[in-house]
Scaffold this motif. Structure first.
Motif: not given
Length: 251
Positions: A85-99
């Protein structure tokens, strides 16, 4: 490929001495990624994702399933099995190191086998992961439809195929920085050797090379000789320009 264990196993990896039974079971079945589902009164609809390095637990995240739509909820054609599959990440994952670490774990879970080349007709599946407040994530599965656009490139549309999950992040356990550094170390044999004056970063997937040549004197080029470009004609023209300037000065 994945293995399913329908029997109940009393494995609680987040509790004391809970990692050893899990590591033994995964080593016996040669598995480096695992997904564990359980349900208790304290933590209902629980889902644990994790991975191993060198036979020991590396990362582990516990999710709570807040909402779920199964495959049967979508009356559409399903995607083929075994498709990368192609994988798309949306939203702010960089705001939290755990994310960011959760994002890296999900990428390991969904990415499938490595592929050196991708056929456009084989781009059939897409997984989108959206980060929300809470922290929560929403995982959706889509089927990629390539339709006629009247041009060279097709028109791309997405069709929901399920399953869809909304997950809240409960507990997590991540590796220490030095262990993670060892896990990310790449063997020397797999590293690509850099070729001098060759680059691959033009954005189009093309190989770009630089050719260095000495400075050329255009007067020595073997071109067609014209009267106006002969040395005598050029000197006479320059002398004529100088004489004109001298006459102007005398006036």
């Amino acid at each position: 490929l994945s293995k399913s264990f329908p029997r109940k196993n009393s494995i609680r990896p987040f509790e004391a001495a809970g990692e050893a039974p899990l590591e033994t079971l995964l080593a016996k079945n040669d598995c480096s990624l695992f997904m564990l589902g359980n349900h208790t009164k304290k933590r209902p609809h629980n889902l644990i994702l994790g991975r191993l390095f060198d036979g020991h637990l590396l990362d582990m995240v516990e999710f709570g399933i807040e909402d779920f739509d199964s495959l049967e909820a979508y009356a559409v054609r399903k995607r083929s099995l075994g498709i990368k599959p192609c994988i798309l990440f949306k939203g702010d994952f960089s705001s939290d190191p755990n994310l960011e670490k959760v994002k890296n774990l999900l990428l390991d879970v969904f990415r499938g086998p490595n592929a050196n080349e991708v056929d456009l007709a084989g781009l059939e599946a897409m997984v989108s992961v959206e980060a929300k407040d809470g922290p929560r994530i929403v995982i959706r599965h889509h089927r990629i439809l390539l339709k006629k656009s009247g041009g060279r490139l097709p028109k791309v549309e997405l069709e929901d195929t399920g399953p869809t999950m909304e997950l809240s992040i409960r507990r997590s356990q991540f590796a220490a920085p030095e262990v993670r550094k060892m896990a990310l170390r790449q063997p020397k044999g797999l590293k690509s050797k850099k070729i001098k004056n060759i680059s691959y970063g033009d954005g189009l997937g093309d190989t770009v090379g630089k050719v260095h040549v000495q400075k050329q004197d255009m007067k020595d080029l073997a071109l067609r000789k014209m009267k106006g470009l002969r040395k005598g004609a050029l000197k006479a023209a320059e002398q004529g320009v100088k004489d004109d300037h001298n006459d102007d000065d005398e006036e």
